[in-house]
Design an enzyme around this catalytic site. Structure first.
Site, PDB file in Angstrom:
ATOM      1  CD  GLU A   6      -1.570  -2.222   2.077  1.00 18.49           C
ATOM      2  OE1 GLU A   6      -0.451  -2.222   2.653  1.00 18.49           O
ATOM      3  OE2 GLU A   6      -2.334  -3.190   2.119  1.00 18.49           O
ATOM      4  CE1 TYR A  19       7.793   0.873  -3.457  1.00 18.02           C
ATOM      5  CE2 TYR A  19       5.797   2.154  -3.188  1.00 18.02           C
ATOM      6  CZ  TYR A  19       6.963   1.645  -2.670  1.00 18.02           C
ATOM      7  OH  TYR A  19       7.299   1.902  -1.365  1.00 18.02           O
TER       8      TYR A  19
END
Length: 154
Positions: free
Chosen positions: A112, A124
């Protein structure tokens, strides 16, 4: 992992001796930091937990952790010293973590990230993570949604 040398960066597994330094970094990076006891518990009693850190000249510049659940990993924390950001440290650490996961037969990775943390989201995405969902009001200080991201390592 990179070999230890006081003049060059090292990425290695976190130990109990690192907890105070990691906690100091945690305090600099997060509005609701984990306690030192939380890190001790992760290292001593949570059999799912794996933590790594990036160290340069004996200074902890970044750390990351994840939990291994069967053939999946859940990244719990990634922190880079604010004074050392935008130097590729986070990319090196995440790359090393993903390499370790791959060599340990992890097939999928999730995490998250704050909706507003565009730098982390770009990091990411650079590794192939994709947005798969939202956790409304997941973060409390300040209140913000979490973006759920997944990566297939197959």
């Amino acid at each position: 992992m990179e070999s230890p040398n006081m003049d060059s960066p090292v990425i290695r597994r976190m130990t109990l001796e690192d907890v105070a330094g990691v906690h100091a970094l945690e305090m600099k990076c997060f509005s609701t930091p984990w306690s030192q006891d939380a890190f001790v518990q992760e290292l001593t009693t949570n059999k799912l937990a794996r933590y790594m850190l990036y160290e340069e000249n004996g200074e902890i510049c970044a750390y990351g952790g994840y939990w291994v659940i069967l053939d999946e990993a859940h990244i719990t924390n990634i922190a880079v010293d604010p004074e050392r950001r935008r130097q590729g440290i986070g990319r090196k650490l995440v790359g090393e973590m993903l390499g370790t996961m791959t060599s340990n037969n992890i097939k999928k990775v999730t995490l998250e990230v704050r909706r507003g943390n565009t730098a982390a989201r770009r990091l990411y995405e650079g590794f192939g993570f994709a947005e798969e969902g939202i956790r409304p009001d997941y973060y409390q200080e300040p209140k913000e949604d979490a973006i759920i991201m997944w990566l297939d390592l197959d």
